[in-house]
Design a protein around this motif. Structure first.
Motif, PDB file in Angstrom:
ATOM      1  N   LYS A  90       0.850  -1.181   0.000  1.00  0.00           N
ATOM      2  CA  LYS A  90       0.000   0.000   0.000  1.00  0.00           C
ATOM      3  C   LYS A  90       0.888   1.234   0.000  1.00  0.00           C
ATOM      4  O   LYS A  90       1.943   1.243   0.654  1.00  0.00           O
ATOM      5  N   VAL A  91       0.466   2.264  -0.722  1.00  0.00           N
ATOM      6  CA  VAL A  91       1.300   3.457  -0.837  1.00  0.00           C
ATOM      7  C   VAL A  91       0.458   4.719  -0.699  1.00  0.00           C
ATOM      8  O   VAL A  91      -0.748   4.716  -0.962  1.00  0.00           O
ATOM      9  N   SER A  92       1.118   5.793  -0.268  1.00  0.00           N
ATOM     10  CA  SER A  92       0.573   7.143  -0.355  1.00  0.00           C
ATOM     11  C   SER A  92       1.706   8.046  -0.819  1.00  0.00           C
ATOM     12  O   SER A  92       2.876   7.635  -0.831  1.00  0.00           O
ATOM     13  N   TRP A  93       1.373   9.265  -1.198  1.00  0.00           N
ATOM     14  CA  TRP A  93       2.355  10.137  -1.836  1.00  0.00           C
ATOM     15  C   TRP A  93       2.550  11.400  -1.016  1.00  0.00           C
ATOM     16  O   TRP A  93       1.605  12.149  -0.768  1.00  0.00           O
ATOM     17  N   ILE A  94       3.791  11.637  -0.583  1.00  0.00           N
ATOM     18  CA  ILE A  94       4.126  12.747   0.307  1.00  0.00           C
ATOM     19  C   ILE A  94       4.912  13.800  -0.462  1.00  0.00           C
ATOM     20  O   ILE A  94       5.951  13.502  -1.058  1.00  0.00           O
ATOM     21  N   GLY A  95       4.430  15.038  -0.415  1.00  0.00           N
ATOM     22  CA  GLY A  95       5.123  16.119  -1.108  1.00  0.00           C
ATOM     23  C   GLY A  95       5.621  17.213  -0.194  1.00  0.00           C
ATOM     24  O   GLY A  95       6.011  18.288  -0.668  1.00  0.00           O
ATOM     25  N   ASP A  96       5.626  16.971   1.130  1.00  0.00           N
ATOM     26  CA  ASP A  96       6.067  17.991   2.088  1.00  0.00           C
ATOM     27  C   ASP A  96       7.503  18.415   1.796  1.00  0.00           C
ATOM     28  O   ASP A  96       8.403  17.573   1.719  1.00  0.00           O
ATOM     29  N   ARG A  97       7.717  19.718   1.681  1.00  0.00           N
ATOM     30  CA  ARG A  97       9.018  20.222   1.237  1.00  0.00           C
ATOM     31  C   ARG A  97      10.149  19.861   2.203  1.00  0.00           C
ATOM     32  O   ARG A  97      11.269  19.583   1.773  1.00  0.00           O
ATOM     33  N   TRP A  98       9.892  19.851   3.506  1.00  0.00           N
ATOM     34  CA  TRP A  98      10.980  19.554   4.443  1.00  0.00           C
ATOM     35  C   TRP A  98      11.471  18.114   4.269  1.00  0.00           C
ATOM     36  O   TRP A  98      12.647  17.820   4.498  1.00  0.00           O
ATOM     37  N   ILE A  99      10.580  17.228   3.822  1.00  0.00           N
ATOM     38  CA  ILE A  99      10.974  15.841   3.601  1.00  0.00           C
ATOM     39  C   ILE A  99      11.717  15.692   2.276  1.00  0.00           C
ATOM     40  O   ILE A  99      12.783  15.065   2.208  1.00  0.00           O
ATOM     41  N   THR A 100      11.166  16.279   1.205  1.00  0.00           N
ATOM     42  CA  THR A 100      11.836  16.173  -0.099  1.00  0.00           C
ATOM     43  C   THR A 100      13.202  16.848  -0.066  1.00  0.00           C
ATOM     44  O   THR A 100      14.163  16.359  -0.667  1.00  0.00           O
ATOM     45  N   THR A 101      13.301  17.982   0.644  1.00  0.00           N
ATOM     46  CA  THR A 101      14.578  18.685   0.747  1.00  0.00           C
ATOM     47  C   THR A 101      15.601  17.866   1.526  1.00  0.00           C
ATOM     48  O   THR A 101      16.783  17.794   1.162  1.00  0.00           O
ATOM     49  N   MET A 102      15.146  17.237   2.610  1.00  0.00           N
ATOM     50  CA  MET A 102      16.041  16.400   3.424  1.00  0.00           C
ATOM     51  C   MET A 102      16.605  15.251   2.588  1.00  0.00           C
ATOM     52  O   MET A 102      17.826  15.019   2.573  1.00  0.00           O
ATOM     53  N   LEU A 103      15.732  14.525   1.883  1.00  0.00           N
ATOM     54  CA  LEU A 103      16.204  13.412   1.072  1.00  0.00           C
ATOM     55  C   LEU A 103      17.143  13.884  -0.036  1.00  0.00           C
ATOM     56  O   LEU A 103      18.160  13.239  -0.319  1.00  0.00           O
ATOM     57  N   HIS A 104      16.790  15.010  -0.655  1.00  0.00           N
ATOM     58  CA  HIS A 104      17.619  15.532  -1.747  1.00  0.00           C
ATOM     59  C   HIS A 104      19.031  15.844  -1.277  1.00  0.00           C
ATOM     60  O   HIS A 104      20.007  15.605  -2.002  1.00  0.00           O
ATOM     61  N   SER A 105      19.178  16.356  -0.063  1.00  0.00           N
ATOM     62  CA  SER A 105      20.514  16.694   0.448  1.00  0.00           C
ATOM     63  C   SER A 105      21.383  15.448   0.579  1.00  0.00           C
ATOM     64  O   SER A 105      22.574  15.467   0.253  1.00  0.00           O
ATOM     65  N   TYR A 106      20.796  14.343   1.029  1.00  0.00           N
ATOM     66  CA  TYR A 106      21.557  13.109   1.178  1.00  0.00           C
ATOM     67  C   TYR A 106      21.908  12.503  -0.183  1.00  0.00           C
ATOM     68  O   TYR A 106      23.033  12.045  -0.400  1.00  0.00           O
ATOM     69  N   VAL A 107      20.949  12.506  -1.089  1.00  0.00           N
ATOM     70  CA  VAL A 107      21.214  11.934  -2.407  1.00  0.00           C
ATOM     71  C   VAL A 107      22.270  12.745  -3.141  1.00  0.00           C
ATOM     72  O   VAL A 107      23.143  12.191  -3.824  1.00  0.00           O
ATOM     73  N   SER A 108      22.225  14.065  -3.001  1.00  0.00           N
ATOM     74  CA  SER A 108      23.231  14.916  -3.643  1.00  0.00           C
ATOM     75  C   SER A 108      24.629  14.592  -3.141  1.00  0.00           C
ATOM     76  O   SER A 108      25.588  14.533  -3.928  1.00  0.00           O
ATOM     77  N   LEU A 109      24.756  14.380  -1.836  1.00  0.00           N
ATOM     78  CA  LEU A 109      26.061  14.029  -1.268  1.00  0.00           C
ATOM     79  C   LEU A 109      26.530  12.671  -1.769  1.00  0.00           C
ATOM     80  O   LEU A 109      27.692  12.509  -2.174  1.00  0.00           O
ATOM     81  N   ALA A 110      25.630  11.677  -1.756  1.00  0.00           N
ATOM     82  CA  ALA A 110      26.000  10.349  -2.236  1.00  0.00           C
ATOM     83  C   ALA A 110      26.413  10.404  -3.703  1.00  0.00           C
ATOM     84  O   ALA A 110      27.397   9.773  -4.101  1.00  0.00           O
ATOM     85  N   ASN A 111      25.683  11.153  -4.499  1.00  0.00           N
ATOM     86  CA  ASN A 111      26.006  11.267  -5.924  1.00  0.00           C
ATOM     87  C   ASN A 111      27.377  11.900  -6.124  1.00  0.00           C
ATOM     88  O   ASN A 111      28.173  11.456  -6.955  1.00  0.00           O
ATOM     89  N   LYS A 112      27.670  12.929  -5.346  1.00  0.00           N
ATOM     90  CA  LYS A 112      28.971  13.603  -5.457  1.00  0.00           C
ATOM     91  C   LYS A 112      30.115  12.677  -5.059  1.00  0.00           C
ATOM     92  O   LYS A 112      31.186  12.676  -5.680  1.00  0.00           O
ATOM     93  N   GLU A 113      29.897  11.860  -4.039  1.00  0.00           N
ATOM     94  CA  GLU A 113      30.945  10.974  -3.531  1.00  0.00           C
ATOM     95  C   GLU A 113      31.192   9.773  -4.445  1.00  0.00           C
ATOM     96  O   GLU A 113      32.320   9.298  -4.548  1.00  0.00           O
ATOM     97  N   MET A 114      30.127   9.283  -5.129  1.00  0.00           N
ATOM     98  CA  MET A 114      30.255   7.997  -5.813  1.00  0.00           C
ATOM     99  C   MET A 114      30.062   8.027  -7.318  1.00  0.00           C
ATOM    100  O   MET A 114      30.820   7.405  -8.043  1.00  0.00           O
ATOM    101  N   TRP A 115      29.028   8.682  -7.806  1.00  0.00           N
ATOM    102  CA  TRP A 115      28.671   8.507  -9.211  1.00  0.00           C
ATOM    103  C   TRP A 115      28.862   9.757 -10.071  1.00  0.00           C
ATOM    104  O   TRP A 115      29.200   9.659 -11.233  1.00  0.00           O
ATOM    105  N   ASN A 116      28.565  10.905  -9.488  1.00  0.00           N
ATOM    106  CA  ASN A 116      28.622  12.159 -10.239  1.00  0.00           C
ATOM    107  C   ASN A 116      27.727  12.112 -11.480  1.00  0.00           C
ATOM    108  O   ASN A 116      28.092  12.594 -12.554  1.00  0.00           O
ATOM    109  N   TYR A 117      26.552  11.533 -11.329  1.00  0.00           N
ATOM    110  CA  TYR A 117      25.581  11.501 -12.417  1.00  0.00           C
ATOM    111  C   TYR A 117      25.052  12.905 -12.702  1.00  0.00           C
ATOM    112  O   TYR A 117      24.972  13.752 -11.807  1.00  0.00           O
TER     113      TYR A 117
END
Length: 203
Positions: free
Chosen positions: A52-79
Motif C-alpha cells: 500500500k502506498v501514499s504520496w508525500i510532497g512535504d518540502r521539508w521531507i523532499t529537501t532532506m532526502l535531496h541533500s543526502y542523495v546529492s552528497l551520495a552522488n557527489k561521492e560515488m557517481w557524479n551523475y
C-alpha cells in the motif's frame, strides 16, 4: 558511508532520528492509501507486488532526502541530475503480512549502453529517466519479520542488505537501474519512504 565491498550503493545507518521517522509515518498514514501492486489489464498483479502506498510532497521531507542523495552522488557517481528534484513526490510504502515487491529496476536505461535512434530523438524532447533511488527505513527490524531488501550484485548474485538498511532511520542510495526486491513480510508491518532522482538518459 561508502561500502567498499559493493561500491554501487551508499548508506547512512541510524541517520534519521526516530521521532522524525515517526512524523513521516504519521503523514503517510494520514494520506489516502492506495494499492501499490502493478496493474495488468485492469487488475492488480499481486504476484509481482503487494503493498500500500501514499504520496508525500512535504518540502521539508523532499529537501532532506535531496541533500543526502546529492552528497551520495557527489561521492560515488557524479551523475548528471536535474537541479529541480520535486518532479516526483515521495512514496510512503507499507508491506503487511505477505507484502512484497519482486525483482525490478526503477529505470531500464543503463550507463555505457548506446541509445537507439528513437531514444536519441527523445533527448531533444526533454525525456528524463530515474538515475538514483533512495530508501528511508521507517520501521525497526524488531517490528517485522521477512521484508528483506535484496539487490543483484556486480557478480549477478542476490545480496541481502539486512545489516545495512533494515534499521530504523537508515538511508540507502543506489543507481535506479540495479535490480532489487523486497521479500515477503512474514510478521508485522514494514514501512519505508522512497524517492527517485532524475536526469537525461545515459549515453
Amino acid at each position: 558511508m561508502i561500502d567498499q565491498d559493493e561500491p554501487h550503493y551508499y548508506y547512512w545507518k541510524h541517520e534519521i532520528p526516530p521521532d522524525i521517522c515517526d512524523a513521516i509515518v504519521a503523514i503517510g498514514e494520514g494520506l489516502k492509501m492506495e494499492a501499490g501492486g502493478l496493474e495488468v489489464e485492469g487488475f492488480q498483479d499481486l504476484n509481482m507486488r503487494d503493498s500500500k502506498v501514499s504520496w508525500i510532497g512535504d518540502r521539508w521531507i523532499t529537501t532532506m532526502l535531496h541533500s543526502y542523495v546529492s552528497l551520495a552522488n557527489k561521492e560515488m557517481w557524479n551523475y548528471d541530475l536535474f537541479p529541480d528534484q520535486e518532479l516526483e513526490k515521495c512514496q510512503y510504502t507499507t508491506y503487511d503480512r505477505n507484502g512484497h515487491y519482486d525483482w525490478h529496476a526503477d529505470t531500464i536505461n543503463i550507463p555505457n549502453i548506446p541509445l537507439k535512434d528513437e531514444e536519441k530523438d527523445d533527448l531533444s524532447s526533454g525525456r528524463v529517466i530515474r538515475k538514483l533511488s533512495v530508501t528511508l527505513q521507517l520501521s525497526d527490524n524488531t517490528q517485522y519479520g521477512g521484508g528483506d531488501f535484496e539487490m543483484i550484485s556486480t557478480n549477478g548474485k542476490p545480496v541481502r542488505m539486512d545489516d545495512k538498511c533494515k534499521s530504523k532511520g537508515t538511508l540507502f542510495v543506489f543507481p535506479s537501474y540495479l535490480m532489487h526486491r523486497v521479500t515477503p513480510v512474514t510478521t508485522g508491518i514494514r514501512r519505508s519512504l522512497v524517492n527517485w532522482y532524475v536526469g537525461p538518459p545515459f549515453r
